[in-house]
Design a protein around this motif. Structure first.
Motif, PDB file in Angstrom:
ATOM      1  N   PRO A   3      50.763  65.188 145.427  1.00  0.00           N
ATOM      2  CA  PRO A   3      50.439  64.774 144.058  1.00  0.00           C
ATOM      3  C   PRO A   3      50.062  65.930 143.135  1.00  0.00           C
ATOM      4  CG  PRO A   3      49.393  63.306 145.636  1.00  0.00           C
ATOM      5  CD  PRO A   3      49.951  64.455 146.420  1.00  0.00           C
ATOM      6  N   ILE A   4      49.731  67.096 143.700  1.00  0.00           N
ATOM      7  CA  ILE A   4      49.401  68.235 142.835  1.00  0.00           C
ATOM      8  C   ILE A   4      50.543  69.242 142.744  1.00  0.00           C
ATOM      9  CG2 ILE A   4      46.922  67.970 143.163  1.00  0.00           C
ATOM     10  CD1 ILE A   4      46.959  70.341 145.038  1.00  0.00           C
ATOM     11  N   ASP A   5      51.695  68.901 143.288  1.00  0.00           N
ATOM     12  CA  ASP A   5      52.868  69.747 143.077  1.00  0.00           C
ATOM     13  C   ASP A   5      53.164  69.815 141.576  1.00  0.00           C
ATOM     14  OD1 ASP A   5      53.295  70.388 145.687  1.00  0.00           O
ATOM     15  OD2 ASP A   5      54.945  68.993 146.021  1.00  0.00           O
ATOM     16  N   GLY A   6      53.444  71.019 141.100  1.00  0.00           N
ATOM     17  CA  GLY A   6      53.708  71.211 139.686  1.00  0.00           C
ATOM     18  C   GLY A   6      52.492  71.585 138.874  1.00  0.00           C
ATOM     19  N   LEU A   7      51.296  71.437 139.463  1.00  0.00           N
ATOM     20  CA  LEU A   7      50.081  71.832 138.771  1.00  0.00           C
ATOM     21  C   LEU A   7      49.736  73.280 139.122  1.00  0.00           C
ATOM     22  CD1 LEU A   7      47.826  68.671 139.261  1.00  0.00           C
ATOM     23  CD2 LEU A   7      49.482  69.149 137.462  1.00  0.00           C
ATOM     24  N   LYS A   8      49.064  73.953 138.209  1.00  0.00           N
ATOM     25  CA  LYS A   8      48.695  75.349 138.434  1.00  0.00           C
ATOM     26  C   LYS A   8      47.454  75.424 139.308  1.00  0.00           C
ATOM     27  CE  LYS A   8      47.301  79.608 136.076  1.00  0.00           C
ATOM     28  NZ  LYS A   8      47.007  80.249 134.770  1.00  0.00           N
ATOM     29  N   LEU A   9      47.542  76.168 140.409  1.00  0.00           N
ATOM     30  CA  LEU A   9      46.406  76.419 141.280  1.00  0.00           C
ATOM     31  C   LEU A   9      46.018  77.886 141.185  1.00  0.00           C
ATOM     32  CD1 LEU A   9      47.716  73.754 142.529  1.00  0.00           C
ATOM     33  CD2 LEU A   9      46.564  74.424 144.638  1.00  0.00           C
ATOM     34  N   SER A  10      44.732  78.152 141.119  1.00  0.00           N
ATOM     35  CA  SER A  10      44.231  79.526 141.053  1.00  0.00           C
ATOM     36  C   SER A  10      42.843  79.546 141.665  1.00  0.00           C
ATOM     37  CB  SER A  10      44.205  80.020 139.596  1.00  0.00           C
ATOM     38  OG  SER A  10      43.429  79.154 138.788  1.00  0.00           O
ATOM     39  N   THR A  11      42.131  80.645 141.515  1.00  0.00           N
ATOM     40  CA  THR A  11      40.790  80.745 142.075  1.00  0.00           C
ATOM     41  C   THR A  11      39.777  81.075 140.983  1.00  0.00           C
ATOM     42  OG1 THR A  11      41.162  83.076 142.641  1.00  0.00           O
ATOM     43  CG2 THR A  11      41.584  81.450 144.359  1.00  0.00           C
ATOM     44  N   THR A  12      38.556  80.649 141.209  1.00  0.00           N
ATOM     45  CA  THR A  12      37.465  80.922 140.272  1.00  0.00           C
ATOM     46  C   THR A  12      36.894  82.311 140.550  1.00  0.00           C
ATOM     47  OG1 THR A  12      35.700  80.108 141.707  1.00  0.00           O
ATOM     48  CG2 THR A  12      36.896  78.468 140.406  1.00  0.00           C
ATOM     49  N   ALA A  13      35.942  82.715 139.716  1.00  0.00           N
ATOM     50  CA  ALA A  13      35.280  84.009 139.900  1.00  0.00           C
ATOM     51  C   ALA A  13      34.535  84.075 141.214  1.00  0.00           C
ATOM     52  CB  ALA A  13      34.312  84.272 138.744  1.00  0.00           C
ATOM     53  N   THR A  14      34.178  82.902 141.758  1.00  0.00           N
ATOM     54  CA  THR A  14      33.469  82.861 143.045  1.00  0.00           C
ATOM     55  C   THR A  14      34.405  82.603 144.214  1.00  0.00           C
ATOM     56  OG1 THR A  14      32.971  80.529 142.605  1.00  0.00           O
ATOM     57  CG2 THR A  14      31.292  82.134 141.999  1.00  0.00           C
ATOM     58  N   GLY A  15      35.718  82.621 143.961  1.00  0.00           N
ATOM     59  CA  GLY A  15      36.688  82.481 145.037  1.00  0.00           C
ATOM     60  C   GLY A  15      37.075  81.064 145.386  1.00  0.00           C
ATOM     61  N   GLN A  16      36.601  80.071 144.626  1.00  0.00           N
ATOM     62  CA  GLN A  16      36.964  78.693 144.913  1.00  0.00           C
ATOM     63  C   GLN A  16      38.351  78.371 144.357  1.00  0.00           C
ATOM     64  OE1 GLN A  16      32.653  77.603 143.517  1.00  0.00           O
ATOM     65  NE2 GLN A  16      33.649  75.694 144.144  1.00  0.00           N
ATOM     66  N   THR A  17      39.075  77.525 145.049  1.00  0.00           N
ATOM     67  CA  THR A  17      40.359  77.051 144.552  1.00  0.00           C
ATOM     68  C   THR A  17      40.124  76.059 143.426  1.00  0.00           C
ATOM     69  OG1 THR A  17      41.411  77.316 146.712  1.00  0.00           O
ATOM     70  CG2 THR A  17      42.473  75.822 145.161  1.00  0.00           C
ATOM     71  N   LYS A  18      40.922  76.187 142.370  1.00  0.00           N
ATOM     72  CA  LYS A  18      40.828  75.227 141.264  1.00  0.00           C
ATOM     73  C   LYS A  18      42.228  74.751 140.895  1.00  0.00           C
ATOM     74  CE  LYS A  18      40.567  78.868 137.679  1.00  0.00           C
ATOM     75  NZ  LYS A  18      39.784  79.373 136.526  1.00  0.00           N
ATOM     76  N   VAL A  19      42.303  73.495 140.460  1.00  0.00           N
ATOM     77  CA  VAL A  19      43.566  72.860 140.106  1.00  0.00           C
ATOM     78  C   VAL A  19      43.523  72.498 138.627  1.00  0.00           C
ATOM     79  CG1 VAL A  19      45.180  70.993 140.627  1.00  0.00           C
ATOM     80  CG2 VAL A  19      43.659  71.870 142.429  1.00  0.00           C
ATOM     81  N   ARG A  20      44.460  73.021 137.849  1.00  0.00           N
ATOM     82  CA  ARG A  20      44.478  72.688 136.419  1.00  0.00           C
ATOM     83  C   ARG A  20      45.141  71.335 136.233  1.00  0.00           C
ATOM     84  NH1 ARG A  20      47.674  76.187 131.932  1.00  0.00           N
ATOM     85  NH2 ARG A  20      49.344  74.768 132.565  1.00  0.00           N
ATOM     86  N   VAL A  21      44.382  70.392 135.699  1.00  0.00           N
ATOM     87  CA  VAL A  21      44.884  69.033 135.508  1.00  0.00           C
ATOM     88  C   VAL A  21      45.152  68.704 134.038  1.00  0.00           C
ATOM     89  CG1 VAL A  21      43.821  68.174 137.626  1.00  0.00           C
ATOM     90  CG2 VAL A  21      42.515  68.104 135.483  1.00  0.00           C
ATOM     91  N   LEU A  22      44.823  69.631 133.141  1.00  0.00           N
ATOM     92  CA  LEU A  22      45.120  69.490 131.722  1.00  0.00           C
ATOM     93  C   LEU A  22      45.206  70.882 131.114  1.00  0.00           C
ATOM     94  CD1 LEU A  22      45.154  67.196 129.363  1.00  0.00           C
ATOM     95  CD2 LEU A  22      42.936  68.194 128.804  1.00  0.00           C
ATOM     96  N   PRO A  23      46.267  71.156 130.336  1.00  0.00           N
ATOM     97  CA  PRO A  23      47.426  70.311 130.047  1.00  0.00           C
ATOM     98  C   PRO A  23      48.445  70.350 131.188  1.00  0.00           C
ATOM     99  CG  PRO A  23      47.637  72.399 128.908  1.00  0.00           C
ATOM    100  CD  PRO A  23      46.309  72.426 129.582  1.00  0.00           C
TER     101      PRO A  23
END
Length: 572
Positions: free
Chosen positions: A104-124
Motif C-alpha cells: 500500500p505504500i508503493d509509490g510513496l516517498k520513503l526517507s529518514t529523519t534526522a534521528t534515523g527513523q524511517t518516514k513515509v510521505r503521505v501528502l502530497p
C-alpha cells in the motif's frame, strides 16, 4: 417531530442489540472470505452514499450542536462528510494495491529523519494534492529501528491476512466530531477484519438516520450497525459475550470506568492488576495540547494571521475538541510577545461569539475561572488564563474540553526556547495526542539540524509545524492517535491509531508541515498581505461554501470538483 426522529432517539433494547451482534457475526464471516477487489468495491460504494448524504449529514450535525448559521457551518461539512468520504476511497486503493501484489505504500516517498527513523510521505501524493494542499507536507514517522524494506513488507495490516475473521467489536462514538465514529468503524473493518456496532454518544442521537443512509452499503452487508443509547446500552454491549474488542473516543475517565470499574472496585482492580473488562481495548482520549510559538521577527500581518491560527486551534467547534490547543507556550524574552497576545485578544473580540454546546462545557469554563481567579480573563468566547510559576497546575493536568486557553511564558530565544518548550510539553502537560508549533522559516533555517532534533523529541502522536496538529485528523494517510507507549494502567491519550489509510504498521507519529505564509500572498505597502484565510480557520467567512465544495470533492475526486473548491477558498 417525525416518526423517524422519535424512533431514532429510542435506545436500542437488549434483544435488538443481540440481533445486531448476531447479524454482524454473519457479515464479518462473509467479509473474511471476500476477495480484496470486492472489498474495495464495497468501500467505494460507501464513499458514494456518504457523498450523497453530505448535506443532510452536515445539517444534522449543525442542528445537534446549535451551530450559528453562516461560516461556522463549514466546520460540520469539513469534519463530517468531507473528512469521511475520501478515506473510504483511500482504503479501497490500498486494498487494490494489495490485490495486485503491491505494498500500500508503493509509490510513496520513503526517507529518514534526522534521528534515523524511517518516514513515509503521505501528502502530497499527486498533482491534485499539490494544488489543493499547496505548501503542505505530511509524513508518517515509524518507530526507531524499522527499515524502509520492513515498512513496505508490513504495510497492509489485517488486509494481508487471508480468511481472517476479526469478529464483532464495539465502537463507542465520540459526541463532538461527526466523522469520528464512522471512520473508527472503517479502520476496524479494513485493518482488523472486524465488524462494528457503533454506539452513538447521546449528543449525536439525531444523526442515526443520516449515518444509516450514508453507511448503507456496509449496513446492508451486515458489517456495521448504528445504535442509540446511554450508559446502559454501552455497558450491555461492552460486556456482551460476542463482542471481542472495544474502541472508545472520549475521556480517560470514561475509559478507566470501563476497564477498571468505579469507586472502591476500581481501586481494588487496579491494585490487583485485574481489569474488569477482559477484552482488548483501543482508544483515543485527548489531552492538553500545546501551541508552541517560536519567537522571531514578524511583520504585522504575520502577527494577525498567526493570532487567527491560535484562536482557531482553541475555538474550532466552540472549543470542544480533544486536539484543541489548551496551553499556549510563548517566549518571555520575545520583544513581540505583547503585540502577539494583543492580536489574539483582538481576534477573539472580533469573531462571531459562540456559546459552549457540549455537556458540562460551561461548567468547565466556570471551574477554570474559579481556579485561576484574577488570572482568568474572558475575551469574547474564550477564557484566557495567564499562568505563573506558582499558579495551580489544573490547566496542565487535564483537558477542559472547552474554550479555555492558558498562556505560559518560558525563557529563551530560538533553539533554546524551543528546547524549553519541548521539554515542558513532554514533561508537564497531560497526554500525547497532538502538539503544534508556529515558527518562521528563517528561524527554522537558523536552528539547522537542531530544529529537526527537537521535532523528533516531541512525544506526540501528531505534530503540526505551522499548521494545527488537528489537521492530521482530516488526512487519511496520516495516523491518528496517541504517541505509543500508553497502557491500560496509564492510558494517557490512548492506545492504538485510526485512519492510516495506507495501513502502515509500526507508526510512531505523523508530522504535518504547512506554510508560514498561506499562498498566494501579495506585497502591499511594504508588507506581505495574507490571502487566503485557511478554510478551517474560525475567521474564514466562506467556510461553509468551501466545506461543501470539499465534501463534493471527497465524494468524487475529479478535476471539476477540485476546481470548484478554489473560488470560495480564495475569498477566505
Amino acid at each position: 417531530m417525525t416518526a423517524e426522529a422519535v424512533y431514532d432517539m429510542t435506545p436500542a433494547t437488549p434483544a435488538e442489540l443481540d440481533a445486531a451482534v448476531a447479524q454482524l457475526a454473519t457479515g464479518i464471516a462473509t467479509w473474511a472470505e471476500m476477495e480484496l477487489p470486492a472489498r474495495a468495491e464495497l468501500l467505494r460504494a460507501t464513499q458514494k452514499t456518504i457523498a450523497a448524504e453530505a448535506g443532510a449529514w452536515a445539517g444534522a450535525a449543525s442542528a445537534a450542536k446549535g451551530v450559528p448559521s453562516g461560516s461556522y457551518e463549514g466546520e460540520e461539512w469539513m469534519s463530517g462528510p468531507a473528512a469521511t468520504a475520501p478515506m473510504f476511497a483511500e482504503y479501497a486503493t490500498s486494498l487494490e494495491k494489495l490485490a495486485a501484489g503491491k505494498s500500500p505504500i508503493d509509490g510513496l516517498k520513503l526517507s529518514t529523519t534526522a534521528t534515523g527513523q524511517t518516514k513515509v510521505r503521505v501528502l502530497p501524493e499527486d498533482l491534485k494534492d499539490n494544488l489543493l494542499f499547496n505548501g503542505f507536507v505530511a509524513e508518517v514517522w515509524l518507530k526507531p529501528g524499522i527499515s524502509a524494506e520492513q515498512a513496505k513488507a508490513s504495510a497492509g495490516l489485517g488486509a494481508k491476512a487471508e480468511h481472517q475473521n476479526g469478529g464483532v467489536g464495539l465502537v463507542l462514538g465520540a459526541g463532538n466530531i461527526s466523522a469520528i465514529a464512522p471512520l473508527d468503524a472503517a479502520y476496524e473493518l479494513v485493518a482488523f477484519n472486524r465488524a462494528s456496532v457503533i454506539k452513538l454518544n447521546p449528543t449525536f442521537q439525531h444523526l442515526k438516520p443520516v449515518y444509516d443512509r450514508a453507511l448503507a452499503p456496509l449496513i446492508e452487508a451486515d458489517l456495521v450497525r448504528v445504535v442509540n443509547g446511554g450508559a446502559e446500552v454501552g455497558g450491555y454491549l461492552t460486556n456482551h459475550p460476542d463482542i471481542v474488542h472495544v474502541h472508545i473516543t472520549g475521556s480517560a475517565r470514561t475509559h478507566d470506568a470501563i476497564v477498571w470499574g468505579v469507586g472502591k472496585d476500581a481501586e481494588k482492580n487496579r491494585k490487583a492488576g485485574t481489569p474488569q473488562l477482559a477484552k482488548e481495548m483501543t482508544s483515543e482520549l485527548g489531552g492538553v495540547s500545546p501551541i508552541i510559538v517560536v519567537p522571531g521577527s514578524w511583520a504585522k500581518s504575520d502577527l494577525v494571521y498567526q493570532a487567527e491560527h491560535v484562536v482557531t486551534q482553541r475555538l474550532h467547534n466552540a472549543g470542544h475538541n480533544c486536539i484543541g490547543g489548551q496551553a499556549l507556550l510563548i517566549s518571555a524574552d520575545w520583544d513581540q510577545k505583547d503585540a502577539f497576545l494583543d492580536a489574539i485578544r483582538t481576534v477573539l473580540r472580533e469573531i462571531t461569539p459562540r456559546a459552549p454546546w457540549y455537556p458540562n462545557g460551561q461548567a468547565s469554563i466556570e471551574r477554570a475561572k474559579a481556579t485561576y481567579g484574577d488570572a482568568a480573563e474572558q475575551v469574547g468566547s474564550c477564557t484566557l488564563v495567564t499562568l505563573g510559576e506558582d499558579s495551580p497546575t489544573e490547566l496542565y493536568d487535564g483537558e477542559y474540553f472547552a474554550a479555555v486557553l492558558g498562556i505560559t511564558e518560558l525563557p529563551g530565544l530560538g533553539a533554546d526556547f524551543l528546547a524549553n518548550a519541548v521539554a515542558f510539553s513532554n514533561d508537564r502537560l497531560d497526554g500525547t495526542l497532538g502538539a503544534s508549533m508556529i515558527v518562521h522559516p528563517r528561524d527554522i533555517k537558523k536552528m539547522g539540524a537542531r530544529f529537526d532534533e527537537l521535532v523528533a523529541a516531541l512525544r506526540y502522536g501528531a505534530v503540526g509545524i505551522n499548521v494545527w496538529s488537528g489537521i492530521a485528523f482530516l488526512l487519511g494517510g496520516a495516523t491518528w492517535g496517541a504517541f505509543p507507549g500508553h497502557t491500560l494502567e496509564q492510558v494517557g491519550s490512548g492506545i492504538g491509531v485510526v485512519h492510516n489509510t495506507h495501513l502502515i504498521a509500526d507508526s510512531e507519529k505523523t508530522v504535518v508541515r504547512g506554510p508560514f505564509h498561506p499562498f498566494p500572498v501579495s506585497y502591499l505597502k511594504g508588507e506581505f498581505t495574507m490571502a487566503p484565510t485557511m478554510p478551517w480557520f474560525v475567521t474564514a467567512k466562506t467556510a461553509a461554501k468551501s466545506g461543501k465544495a470539499l465534501a463534493a470533492y471527497g465524494g468524487k475526486r475529479s478535476w471539476g470538483n477540485l476546481l470548484k473548491i478554489f473560488p470560495p477558498a480564495l475569498r477566505g
